[in-house]
Every structure is written in structure tokens, then in C-alpha cells.
Design an enzyme around this catalytic site. Structure first.
Site, PDB file in Angstrom:
ATOM      1  N   GLY A 176       0.682  -1.301   0.009  1.00 13.70           N
ATOM      2  CA  GLY A 176      -0.032   0.114  -0.019  1.00 13.70           C
ATOM      3  C   GLY A 176       0.732   1.231   0.100  1.00 13.70           C
ATOM      4  O   GLY A 176       1.929   1.337  -0.889  1.00 13.70           O
ATOM      5  N   CYS A 177       0.674   2.199   0.957  1.00 16.89           N
ATOM      6  CA  CYS A 177       1.126   3.557   0.940  1.00 16.89           C
ATOM      7  C   CYS A 177       2.458   3.390   1.292  1.00 16.89           C
ATOM      8  O   CYS A 177       3.077   4.398   1.240  1.00 16.89           O
ATOM      9  CB  CYS A 177       0.285   4.337   1.712  1.00 16.89           C
ATOM     10  SG  CYS A 177      -1.329   4.871   1.206  1.00 16.89           S
ATOM     11  N   ALA A 178       2.919   2.416   2.047  1.00 18.37           N
ATOM     12  CA  ALA A 178       4.085   2.054   2.597  1.00 18.37           C
ATOM     13  C   ALA A 178       5.339   1.609   1.437  1.00 18.37           C
ATOM     14  O   ALA A 178       6.432   1.655   1.723  1.00 18.37           O
ATOM     15  CB  ALA A 178       4.416   1.230   3.663  1.00 18.37           C
ATOM     16  N   ALA A 179       4.654   1.409   0.346  1.00 19.72           N
ATOM     17  CA  ALA A 179       5.481   0.590  -0.855  1.00 19.72           C
ATOM     18  C   ALA A 179       6.393   1.607  -1.392  1.00 19.72           C
ATOM     19  O   ALA A 179       7.401   1.098  -1.687  1.00 19.72           O
ATOM     20  CB  ALA A 179       4.615   0.277  -1.813  1.00 19.72           C
ATOM     21  N   PHE A 217       4.270   4.927   5.322  1.00 19.62           N
ATOM     22  CA  PHE A 217       3.539   4.330   6.295  1.00 19.62           C
ATOM     23  C   PHE A 217       2.275   3.571   5.434  1.00 19.62           C
ATOM     24  O   PHE A 217       1.864   4.357   4.722  1.00 19.62           O
ATOM     25  CB  PHE A 217       3.018   5.444   7.223  1.00 19.62           C
ATOM     26  CG  PHE A 217       3.874   6.360   7.861  1.00 19.62           C
ATOM     27  CD1 PHE A 217       5.075   5.784   8.542  1.00 19.62           C
ATOM     28  CD2 PHE A 217       3.884   7.650   7.905  1.00 19.62           C
ATOM     29  CE1 PHE A 217       6.123   6.626   9.041  1.00 19.62           C
ATOM     30  CE2 PHE A 217       4.826   8.548   8.333  1.00 19.62           C
ATOM     31  CZ  PHE A 217       5.962   7.816   8.970  1.00 19.62           C
TER      32      PHE A 217
END
Length: 368
Positions: free
Chosen positions: A137-140, A333
Site C-alpha cells: 500500500g502506501c508504505a510501498a 507508512f
């Protein structure tokens, strides 16, 4: 030492404003018992504009997962190459110089991955390693930087290309009427980003160390439910408070290297929402100005998932960068709850000296 070079960013041409989003919510969900709460939460995001792949009237339709995923693939293939070319130009490299492609996306699926298509169509060597990342997700975005750093450390002199492609608007689910989903409909935007990590040379962030931190027993706080109609985004109301757990992780990672995470020179972090940035100010004892690039991304483009940190980094670059050897942190994150953290120093590409007009040390000014 590996250097993260200037990113390239692209956004689709269709724009939706905060007021248009609020009006849509009032129109589509006029009888929703928690509509006032949803409107207040959307208004508090601070998101003023977002770019989306299709006109809003088409975005609100759901022709089915097959149609949406085909559109994802078509649009990714149409839009990614130009972003890749600009990122390579920023790094002063060509496709033949790339040894690894890291492709991150959580908004569509392809197999073979987009990495194979890029190698076949853009003259990358057939020996190029491929690393698709689909479930962070956004942590990628942070994970991509860290894995590229690891690769360039393992293979000195190698170069890695990172590509992020997020079409969050393709995940709109008209039947998901929870407050968290209504909030998400007013928060996420579409964007693409690319950046090169050079094993040797280059101007940008010299990557010195990286790490990950997972908060135990929070897997269901951010997740997808995979159903016949596609990916259904699930967001727990506890998510905005996660910096209470992740800010200490950032501090703990820096301290063994004699870095104080509250006394760095630049901060590029994932702007999942305004409270993330507000709480980082609180827990790291920093003025809001230190996160102005991440906040600008949130305001002008919304939460663009894995592309956020590249967009914020490009804003730092466009603002003139920072002093040579200035210390900073890049952090993404996302689901898990997971943090992917990089520490690095700014290199102006000359091997020494400072940028004109920049002083050494705490070079990003705080408000008076």
C-alpha cells in the site's frame, strides 16, 4: 554510496476539488445517518484538489473488476514511459544502465508485471532484475527506496529504477457506505512517479541506512477485502493515531547511528492525512514547517499512496534542495501497520561544498 536522484511525477488531467467532493457526498448520500460526520472528516483532510484518471461521472460508475483492471493496464502503459524517461534524464542515465526495476502499485494487477513490459518496450537489458511490490500500500514507496538501496549496496555500482503507479480512483465502491469509506472517497488521488537510485555518482539523497517497523496486531487497521466487485478498502478509525507508535520507531532507528531524528535538516514522509503530520510534529517536537512538502502534496493531490514520498521529495528539489551533507529522513507508512524508513544525506553531486544560498546544518527554515 547509493544516491536517490530527483523523482519525476505525473498526474492525470481530470481534477476534482474539495467543494465538488463535498457536494457529491451531499447528493449521493443525502439520507446517510452519518453524513454530517463524513462531511466534517472530509473537510478536515485539508485536501483541496485531487487528480483522477476519468471524469467524475465515469469514476462513479462500476462496470466491473475486469473493465477496471483493463483500464488500469491500458493507462499504466500509456503514462508510465514518459515518467520513466524523465527520471532517467534526472539521473543522467539510459535504460541500458539500469540493473533492477522496482514497480510498486496497489490499485491494479498485472502478471507478468509492468516490469516485464517496460523491459520489452523501453530497451532495458533483458538481464534487468524485476521486483514488483503489490501489497504494501502506501508504505510501498518507502519499501521501494529501501530495497533499491539494499540492491545497490549488494552490487556496488549497480543502478535501480523505481516506478510507482497509483490509480486510486479505480477502487471506488458505490456500495461501501461506512464513514471510513466515505472519508476515503474524499482523500485519495491518482498519480505516477519514478526515480533512480544510482550506485555511484548522482545528485540527491545519499542513502546511508534503512529499516522497517511493523506495529503488532494491526493487520486489520488498513486492508483490502477482495470481492467479486474488486478491492474494497477498509480503514479503521484508529489509523490516524499510529504516529504514537511509529514516531518512536523513527527515533529508535536513528539513535544507534548518533542521529537525533528531531534535529535533522529535511523530512519527507507519507502524508496519509493531516493528523499524521500533526502528530509527527508533536512526537518529534518539530514545527509544522518541517513537513511543508508532504502537506503540500496532501493539499494539492490528496493521498496518492506509494507516490506521496516521491511527490514530496520533488517539491523539496523544486524548492532548491538543501545544503550538501544535510541529514534527512524519508518514511512511508502503510498496511501492517508498517513503516519503511530511510536515513540519508544530501549530495549536490560535486563531492563537496554547499548549494548557493544554503547554509549547512538545519537548512530548512522554521516559521518565525
Amino acid at each position: 554510496m547509493a544516491t536517490l536522484c530527483r523523482p519525476a511525477i505525473a498526474v492525470p488531467e481530470h481534477v476534482i476539488t474539495m467543494e465538488e467532493t463535498l457536494q457529491l457526498a451531499r447528493t449521493l448520500h443525502a439520507d446517510h445517518p452519518q453524513l454530517p460526520l463524513a462531511l466534517r472528516l472530509i473537510g478536515n483532510t485539508g485536501v483541496q484538489t485531487r487528480h483522477i484518471l476519468q471524469p467524475i461521472e465515469d469514476t462513479l460508475k462500476h462496470p466491473g473488476l475486469t473493465w477496471r483492471n483493463n483500464l488500469y493496464e491500458t493507462e499504466a502503459k500509456a503514462r508510465v514511459p514518459a515518467v520513466v524517461r524523465r527520471a532517467l534524464e534526472h539521473a543522467e542515465l539510459t535504460p541500458r544502465d539500469i540493473d533492477l526495476i522496482v514497480y510498486v502499485s496497489c490499485t491494479g494487477f498485472m502478471m507478468p508485471s509492468m516490469t516485464a513490459w517496460l523491459i520489452n518496450t523501453m530497451d532495458f537489458p533483458v538481464t534487468t532484475r524485476q521486483l514488483p511490490i503489490a501489497q504494501l500500500g502506501c508504505a510501498a514507496g518507502g519499501a521501494a527506496i529501501n530495497r533499491a538501496h539494499d540492491f545497490c549496496t549488494a552490487y556496488p555500482g549497480a543502478n535501480a529504477l523505481i516506478v510507482a503507479c497509483e490509480f486510486c480512483s479505480l477502487l471506488y465502491q458505490p456500495t461501501d457506505l461506512g464513514v471510513g469509506n466515505l472519508l476515503s472517497n474524499g482523500l485519495f488521488g491518482d498519480a505516477l512517479a519514478a526515480a533512480v537510485v544510482r550506485g555511484e555518482g548522482g545528485e540527491g539523497v545519499r542513502l546511508e541506512r534503512n529499516g522497517s517497523h511493523l506495529v503488532p496486531d494491526t493487520e486489520d487497521w488498513i486492508s483490502y477485502a477482495v470481492r467479486d466487485t474488486g478491492f474494497h478498502f477498509l480503514l479503521d478509525k484508529r489509523v490516524p493515531g499510529t504516529m504514537a507508535m511509529l514516531a518512536p520507531a523513527m527515533r529508535d532507528m536513528a539513535e544507534p547511528h548518533d542521529w537525533n531524528v528531531s534535529e535533522l535538516d529535511f523530512y519527507i514522509v507519507h502524508a496519509g492525512g493531516p493528523r499524521i503530520l500533526d502528530d509527527l510534529c508533536k512526537y518529534l517536537d518539530l514545527a509544522p514547517e518541517w513537513f511543508r512538502y508532504s502537506r503540500a502534496t496532501l493539499t494539492e493531490r490528496g493521498n496518492i499512496a506509494s507516490a506521496v514520498i516521491f511527490d514530496a521529495l520533488e517539491r523539496l528539489w523544486a524548492d532548491g534542495g538543501v545544503a550538501h551533507d544535510a541529514r534527512g529522513v524519508i518514511a512511508g507508512f502503510g498496511p501492517g501497520i508498517t513503516a519503511e524508513i530511510s536515513l540519508g544525506t544530501w549530495s549536490n553531486g560535486t563531492g563537496g561544498g554547499e548549494r548557493e544560498g544554503q547554509a549547512p546544518g538545519r537548512s530548512m527554515p522554521q516559521p518565525a
